[in-house]
Enzyme design. Structure first.
Site, short mmCIF file in Angstrom:
data_model
loop_
_atom_site.label_atom_id
_atom_site.label_comp_id
_atom_site.label_asym_id
_atom_site.label_seq_id
_atom_site.Cartn_x
_atom_site.Cartn_y
_atom_site.Cartn_z
CB CYS A 159 -4.24 -74.94 -24.76
SG CYS A 159 -2.96 -74.22 -23.73
CG HIS A 292 -3.91 -80.83 -26.13
ND1 HIS A 292 -4.06 -79.66 -26.83
CD2 HIS A 292 -3.38 -80.48 -24.92
CE1 HIS A 292 -3.64 -78.64 -26.08
NE2 HIS A 292 -3.23 -79.11 -24.94
CG HIS A 327 0.81 -75.82 -27.04
ND1 HIS A 327 -0.33 -75.39 -27.70
CD2 HIS A 327 0.41 -76.23 -25.81
CE1 HIS A 327 -1.37 -75.54 -26.88
NE2 HIS A 327 -0.94 -76.04 -25.74
#
Lengths: 397, 87, 312
Positions: A159, A292, A327
């Protein structure tokens, strides 16, 4: 003498819209891209995701490319073209230009369709789909389409992938090894990732709630985002509009667990501290943090602990834009870098989609409404991933 | 299925599912703590045990916060299976 | 500031491979006993590519007597294929139900670099490149930049790929593996440092890789390097019995007699240039007459890389 690195172009496609303006407009109207699964063919219809509404055929039409290509290529190409729109035609021939992309699963959207028949009969599927499987395929294809004749590469650090692509481009321009770097990342929503995250029991069936005590998990999204970086001198020479400077970057590893951050948030802390050090800024110079903020119990807790330990009682404005975009995995670092650049250029504070209950024993409170005309000089953007890969970036006016 | 028989079977299944090659099933105590101390399993093992219960016993555990209670020991897993099988 | 290659750690197919050792068109790694490198709890979970990669990395660190690197950088063209295939196949057979998390967790490309970090408890810079034949080159460039920019003193860098049944079948059908190719795999790791260790024989002078470029441009670049460094050996990514046209062109243009082929030793795989990098080191160690070695690697006639090592 090191070059100053500036951002001169932005490109973005996400569940919020097919370009930068559409995505910002969705924030302004407070419309989340998260919904029940509609496009992806999966049995897990109970899950909520942030899908790009367009089918592959529609994306191919927008891109002017073949519908046979992987969804990742189509998304990557659309966002890249938007980012480079203001570059002159000779950008790749007369300047040292690199294309640095990032992805976690590449053309998995094609591979998983291929395997549907392949598992039963080796010869039943269209072998051409396999050409799209690897991460490098997307980068090579788009680089060729836009006429890159120099360095190309692809980063895959889960990620945090595209945050690292931005850092690499910045380092190379700074050291005068490149004039221009087109940097960013892409990931399409796939059954592979959806089922993978589902086995980890970290997906929310409803709209995710990052930084909220009631959060139970994340919503996967899909998208692509690219930024054009160049040295300040080249930007002036090419008469480019400057969005912001890239002033800080740091990559650290949590080195604790394959899929979870440590309780003391060592990796996130090191990433943020390192980026601050590189930028020469003090913690209280930061005006906004694009977190995040996935919405999992583990990430948000660790990230908040790290932020509180660094920023103490002067916590900047902060939010998780993943509550709007979902995400987007390998793309997320670049998606959020685009928001960070806009925050500085247009004085925007991006909000959380929802927030009601502060996290237990923690003090951080995300922004709840979209604000314009704010004085935003320095923005920090965090990207943490599986394998403990933690990266932070800092952008300045 | 009798409780004792179920516990022995579970031990075998746990060793196989988690590839605990160095552990003999009969060495696992009925009430021995599986996670942290004792057998020293971790969160990935917990998720593998969720799959085990679903595949072998048709039982779904959706709320991960129930995990620690159910997966405390072989006995607690066996009791969970028997209770939910009846229901 | 110079960038020294202080050690090598490698797991590869037997370097003395002959036709008999090629099994069903594949050259596979000769693997060590992993119990010396991993505890049993880790070993049960990780796939072969993670074992090969991590173990080679540990060997490189040991050989350089570096306990904790300042950066860990891995290049892998296709990543953790075994776990990817395992998860994908079960996803389809089980119709998205009762899937094990472990293969998904370890399917990500960065699993190797992160396993190395976990083993070492290393919190430093950690990155993974996955771009076909540029994967190792990208990792190497990153390492070079970190040292040049004084961001790191000791960088652990390597390239690793595995061949599995699915990829062997699919790569053959799609032409990534040509009929004359032997499929290969392997892991080659290195410690690069700004200081020279006592066993060090080579220095990384230059690394460049470019896409969508004609071989003629590459030959020009190679000629420039040739004149600057008086290159006396060249390593190209071909099997000696089937030399690629680009390799032939480059060899002819540079007129270097000392030409080394290596695909017969390690087989064809995306990060085989890491094997070539190790070969260049060995050459500089064993043949003191050789001072400057050029490694040329290409893919699809359009993506090329040039790496230059010098004796030091």
């Amino acid at each position: 003498m090191q070059n100053k690195v500036v951002v001169t172009g932005l490109g973005l496609i996400s569940a919020l819209g097919n370009n930068v303006n559409e995505c910002v407009a969705a924030f302004e109207k407070h419309q989340s891209g998260v919904d029940k699964i509609k496009r992806l063919k999966t049995n897990h219809v109970e899950l909520s995701v942030a899908e790009i509404k367009s089918t592959n055929a529609e994306l191919a039409a927008i891109a002017g490319l073949s519908v046979e290509l992987s969804r990742s290529i189509l998304l990557s190409y659309i966002a890249t073209k938007e980012a480079i729109a203001t570059l002159p035609a000779n950008f790749s021939t007369d300047f040292r230009t690199a294309y640095i992309s990032a992805t976690t699963v590449g053309g998995m959207d094609k591979t998983e369709v291929f395997f549907e028949n392949y598992v039963d009969d080796n010869n039943a599927s269209n072998i051409e789909f396999i050409r799209h499987h690897d991460c490098g395929k997307i980068t090579d294809f788009v680089a060729k389409e836009i006429g890159i004749k120099g360095m190309v590469t692809t980063i895959s650090t889960a990620c945090s992938s595209s945050a690292n692509a931005i850092a690499l481009g910045t380092r190379m321009i700074k050291q005068n090894l490149l004039d221009i770097a087109i940097v960013g990342g892409v990931d399409a929503l796939t059954k592979f990732t959806l089922n993978g995250f589902n086995t980890l029991q970290i997906l929310d069936t409803e709209q995710c709630r990052p930084l909220d005590e009631s959060r139970v998990g994340l919503n996967l999204g899909e998208g692509a985002a690219y930024l054009v970086l160049m040295s300040e001198n080249v930007a002036k020479q090419l008469n480019q509009e400057i969005f912001c400077n890239v002033v800080g970057y740091h990559n650290a590893n949590d080195s604790f667990h394959q899929t979870a951050l440590s309780d003391d948030a060592k990796g996130p802390t090191l990433a943020m501290q390192g980026a601050l050090k590189k930028s020469g800024l003090q913690a209280n110079d930061i005006d906004y943090i694009n977190m995040h903020g996935t919405g999992t119990r583990n990430n948000d807790n660790a990230e908040a602990i790290a932020i509180q330990s660094i920023f103490k009682d002067k916590i900047p404005k902060l939010s998780s834009t993943k509550s709007f975009t979902g995400h987007t995995l390998g793309a997320s670092g670049a998606v959020e870098a685009v928001f960070s650049a806009l925050a500085i250029k247009q004085g925007i504070v991006f909000p959380n989609y929802s927030f009601e209950q502060p996290m237990e024993n923690l003090t951080i409170l995300p922004e709840k409404i979209f604000l314009r005309h704010q004085d935003i000089n320095h923005v920090m953007s965090n990207s943490f991933g599986f394998g403990g890969n933690c990266s932070s970036l800092i952008f300045s006016k | 299925m009798e409780l004792e028989e179920l516990k022995q079977k579970l031990k075998q299944q746990i060793v196989t599912q988690l590839k605990l090659n160095e552990v003999k099933p009969e060495e696992i105590g009925d009430d021995e703590q599986l996670f942290g101390k004792g057998l020293g399993l971790d969160s990935i093992d917990a998720l593998e045990l969720v799959v085990l219960l679903e595949e072998e016993y048709g039982l779904k555990i959706n709320h991960s916060e129930d995990g620690p209670k159910i997966f405390y020991s072989v006995s607690t897993i066996a009791n969970f299976i028997l209770e939910n099988k009846k229901a | 500031m110079a960038v020294y290659i202080n050690s090598i750690g490698q797991i590869a197919p037997n370097s003395l491979a002959n036709e008999e050792q090629i099994i069903a068109g594949k050259l596979t790694c000769i693997e060590p006993d992993y119990s010396a490198f991993f505890d049993s709890r880790t070993l049960r979970r990780i796939s072969r590519i993670i074992k090969i990669g991590t173990t080679s990395a540990m060997m490189a660190l040991k050989n350089a007597t570096v306990e904790m690197p300042d950066a860990i950088i891995v290049g892998t063209g296709f990543g953790c294929q075994e776990d990817t295939s395992l998860f994908l196949r079960k996803l389809i057979t089980n119709k998205e139900e009762t899937l094990n998390p472990t293969p998904f967790i370890f399917s990500t490309h960065n699993s190797i670099a992160s396993q190395i970090a976990l083993q070492l408890k290393c919190h430093a810079y950690n990155s993974t490149y996955s771009h076909r034949n540029f994967s190792f080159e990208s990792a190497l460039l990153d390492a070079y930049l970190l040292i040049k920019d004084d961001d790191a003193q000791h960088v652990l860098v390597g390239g690793v790929d595995e061949i599995i049944d699915d990829s062997f079948d699919l790569f053959t059908r799609i032409g990534y593996l040509k009929p004359t190719d032997i499929a290969g795999e392997g892991a080659s790791f290195f410690v690069l440092s700004d200081v020279k260790s006592k066993d060090c024989v080579a220095e990384l002078k230059s690394i460049e890789f470019v896409a969508n470029t004609e071989i003629a441009t590459i030959i020009d670049k190679a000629k420039t390097l040739y004149h600057e460094y008086s290159i006396d050996a060249i390593i190209v990514g071909s099997h000696p019995d089937h030399v690629h046209q680009n390799d032939q062109d480059l060899i002819a243009a540079l007129k270097i007699e000392n030409t080394i082929f290596y695909k017969q030793l390690c087989g064809e795989y995306a990060t085989s240039s890491a094997y070539a990098f190790a070969t260049a080191n060995t050459l500089l160690k064993e043949n003191k007459a050789v001072k400057n070695v050029l490694i040329y690697n290409q893919y699809a006639n359009s993506n090329h890389s040039l790496i230059l090592l010098s004796a030091c």
